[in-house]
Design a protein around this motif. Structure first.
Motif, mmCIF file in Angstrom:
data_model
loop_
_atom_site.group_PDB
_atom_site.id
_atom_site.type_symbol
_atom_site.label_atom_id
_atom_site.label_comp_id
_atom_site.label_asym_id
_atom_site.label_seq_id
_atom_site.Cartn_x
_atom_site.Cartn_y
_atom_site.Cartn_z
ATOM 1 N N LEU A 103 -1.170 -21.295 49.910
ATOM 2 C CA LEU A 103 -1.289 -20.493 48.822
ATOM 3 C C LEU A 103 -0.643 -20.640 47.396
ATOM 4 N N GLU A 104 -0.643 -21.994 47.356
ATOM 5 C CA GLU A 104 0.143 -21.825 46.188
ATOM 6 C C GLU A 104 -1.903 -22.355 44.976
ATOM 7 N N ALA A 105 -2.087 -23.838 46.101
ATOM 8 C CA ALA A 105 -3.588 -24.567 46.257
ATOM 9 C C ALA A 105 -4.728 -23.420 45.910
ATOM 10 N N GLN A 106 -4.688 -22.838 46.273
ATOM 11 C CA GLN A 106 -5.759 -21.278 46.612
ATOM 12 C C GLN A 106 -6.085 -20.626 45.218
ATOM 13 N N LEU A 107 -4.729 -20.411 44.125
ATOM 14 C CA LEU A 107 -4.679 -19.909 43.239
ATOM 15 C C LEU A 107 -5.677 -19.913 42.375
ATOM 16 N N SER A 113 2.020 -22.229 38.443
ATOM 17 C CA SER A 113 2.261 -21.961 39.172
ATOM 18 C C SER A 113 2.972 -23.429 40.052
ATOM 19 N N PHE A 114 4.207 -22.249 41.008
ATOM 20 C CA PHE A 114 5.295 -23.377 40.944
ATOM 21 C C PHE A 114 5.555 -22.675 42.702
ATOM 22 N N VAL A 115 6.435 -23.751 43.539
ATOM 23 C CA VAL A 115 7.127 -23.546 44.290
ATOM 24 C C VAL A 115 8.371 -23.072 44.990
ATOM 25 N N LYS A 116 9.148 -21.659 44.987
ATOM 26 C CA LYS A 116 10.086 -21.894 44.707
ATOM 27 C C LYS A 116 10.965 -21.308 46.776
ATOM 28 N N TRP A 121 21.104 -16.238 40.590
ATOM 29 C CA TRP A 121 21.251 -17.415 39.702
ATOM 30 C C TRP A 121 19.822 -18.093 40.305
ATOM 31 N N LEU A 122 19.160 -18.227 39.894
ATOM 32 C CA LEU A 122 17.042 -18.708 40.556
ATOM 33 C C LEU A 122 17.179 -19.495 39.243
ATOM 34 N N GLY A 123 17.334 -20.745 39.457
ATOM 35 C CA GLY A 123 16.731 -21.946 38.207
ATOM 36 C C GLY A 123 15.531 -22.151 38.580
ATOM 37 N N LEU A 124 14.709 -22.973 37.977
ATOM 38 C CA LEU A 124 13.268 -23.194 37.444
ATOM 39 C C LEU A 124 13.598 -24.000 37.429
ATOM 40 N N PRO A 125 12.013 -24.721 38.120
ATOM 41 C CA PRO A 125 11.764 -26.162 37.493
ATOM 42 C C PRO A 125 11.645 -26.340 36.123
ATOM 43 N N SER A 126 12.717 -27.486 35.455
ATOM 44 C CA SER A 126 13.022 -27.806 34.339
ATOM 45 C C SER A 126 11.501 -27.890 33.643
ATOM 46 N N HIS A 127 10.714 -28.842 34.316
ATOM 47 C CA HIS A 127 9.488 -28.846 33.788
ATOM 48 C C HIS A 127 8.324 -28.120 33.095
ATOM 49 N N PHE A 128 8.618 -27.302 34.245
ATOM 50 C CA PHE A 128 7.604 -25.857 34.306
ATOM 51 C C PHE A 128 7.882 -24.986 33.209
ATOM 52 N N CYS A 129 9.224 -24.779 32.913
ATOM 53 C CA CYS A 129 9.648 -24.476 31.790
ATOM 54 C C CYS A 129 9.328 -24.746 29.983
ATOM 55 N N ASP A 130 9.698 -26.096 30.506
ATOM 56 C CA ASP A 130 9.491 -26.849 28.726
ATOM 57 C C ASP A 130 7.968 -26.472 28.346
ATOM 58 N N MET A 131 7.158 -26.683 29.226
ATOM 59 C CA MET A 131 5.810 -26.835 28.976
ATOM 60 C C MET A 131 5.006 -25.094 28.934
ATOM 61 N N GLN A 182 3.416 -17.291 39.879
ATOM 62 C CA GLN A 182 2.115 -17.490 38.902
ATOM 63 C C GLN A 182 2.391 -16.984 37.743
ATOM 64 N N LEU A 183 2.081 -17.936 36.417
ATOM 65 C CA LEU A 183 2.560 -17.548 35.336
ATOM 66 C C LEU A 183 1.292 -16.716 35.140
ATOM 67 N N ILE A 184 1.196 -15.494 35.413
ATOM 68 C CA ILE A 184 -0.249 -14.722 34.565
ATOM 69 C C ILE A 184 -0.120 -14.139 33.122
ATOM 70 N N LYS A 185 0.904 -14.449 32.124
ATOM 71 C CA LYS A 185 1.163 -13.877 31.466
ATOM 72 C C LYS A 185 2.143 -14.738 30.212
ATOM 73 N N PRO A 186 2.471 -15.326 29.265
ATOM 74 C CA PRO A 186 3.209 -16.186 28.830
ATOM 75 C C PRO A 186 4.951 -15.649 29.380
ATOM 76 N N THR A 187 4.877 -14.201 29.494
ATOM 77 C CA THR A 187 6.076 -13.815 29.928
ATOM 78 C C THR A 187 6.226 -13.049 31.159
ATOM 79 N N THR A 188 5.100 -13.213 31.956
ATOM 80 C CA THR A 188 4.878 -11.879 33.345
ATOM 81 C C THR A 188 4.198 -12.809 34.436
ATOM 82 N N PHE A 189 5.417 -13.352 35.563
ATOM 83 C CA PHE A 189 4.845 -14.283 37.062
ATOM 84 C C PHE A 189 4.330 -13.209 37.634
ATOM 85 N N LYS A 190 3.227 -13.923 38.957
ATOM 86 C CA LYS A 190 2.969 -12.900 40.356
ATOM 87 C C LYS A 190 4.045 -13.996 41.584
#
Length: 242
Positions: free
Chosen positions: A130-134, A140-143, A155-165, A217-225
């Motif tokens: 599904l991520e490959a089709q977005l 985006s990332f898979v969790k 508590w939901l930790g997010l990928p470190s590299h995604f948060c940094d970027m 999927q980050l559709i806005k700077p502070t919004t995930f789908k």
């Protein structure tokens, strides 16, 4: 034969005089009879004392009127929460898991067993497809969901590299949007790189369980789908997404 009485020394004569004087005083005070009476009383059984019995005061604890629970001033004007109403009965068992963001009639029930490894891998595979089709314009990332994400702790930790970027460098509110475009606010902790408050409400409302896979999927700077792929041992249920 007469025995001559030996003459006493001055010391013995004085001692004899003192003894005779003491005998005369004891006779005058009747001390012999007094000592005999005391000895007889000590042997005789004791009689109960004629003293009056003290009355025991009976204190009846006054029934204290129940005082209202103490509440913060900022909550004084808000209606009191009835925690008993937050519980519901399902199949004869009380369920206490409750979320203020939960839809009416929606009750979260933790899966009694865990999803099989095959079901977890299948859900993860479908999430990656599904991520490959977005749209690649939106990162985006898979969790994959674990027990600590959706049952205990929330508590939901997010990928470190995604948060940094892509995510802000300071704490903020990040919104999660489901397939019905309904938004749920969550607290993003930048220094820990994860979602805290608000994530529990989203997970409970959407009945996300251990073993499910999600696509953020980050559709806005502070919004995930958020897309949800269910982990199930039934092939038909595996196709359900949100």
């Amino acid at each position: 034969m007469a025995v001559e009485k030996k003459a006493m020394s001055p010391y013995e004569a004085e001692r004899e005089r003192t003894v005779q004087e003491n005998k005369r005083k004891m006779e005058a005070l009747n001390l012999r009879h007094l000592s005999a009476a005391v000895a007889t009383a000590a042997v005789a059984p004791k009689t109960p004392s004629p003293m009056k019995h003290k009355r025991r005061r009976l204190f009846q604890a006054a029934a204290a009127a129940p005082s209202p629970p103490r509440r913060s001033r900022r909550l004084a004007d808000l209606p009191e929460i009835k925690y008993a109403d937050a519980c519901a009965e399902v199949d004869g068992e009380r369920v206490g898991r409750w979320s203020p963001r939960k839809r009416s009639g929606s009750i979260y029930l933790a899966r009694t067993g865990t999803a099989s490894m095959k079901a977890r891998m299948e859900a993860g595979r479908k999430a990656e497809e599904l991520e490959a089709q977005l749209d690649p314009e939106f990162p985006s990332f898979v969790k994959r969901m674990l027990h600590s994400h959706v049952v205990r702790g929330f508590w939901l930790g997010l990928p470190s590299h995604f948060c940094d970027m892509y995510l802000p460098k300071q704490d903020c509110t990040i919104n999660l949007v489901d397939d019905k475009d309904e938004e749920f606010g969550t607290n993003y902790l930048a220094y820990k790189k994860g979602l805290s408050g608000g994530w529990a409400g989203f997970a409970l409302d959407h009945v996300i369980q251990d073993g499910d896979a999600t696509v953020f999927q980050l559709i806005k700077p502070t919004t995930f789908k958020v897309h949800i792929i269910r982990a199930s041992d039934d092939d038909d249920d595996n196709e359900e997404t949100e």
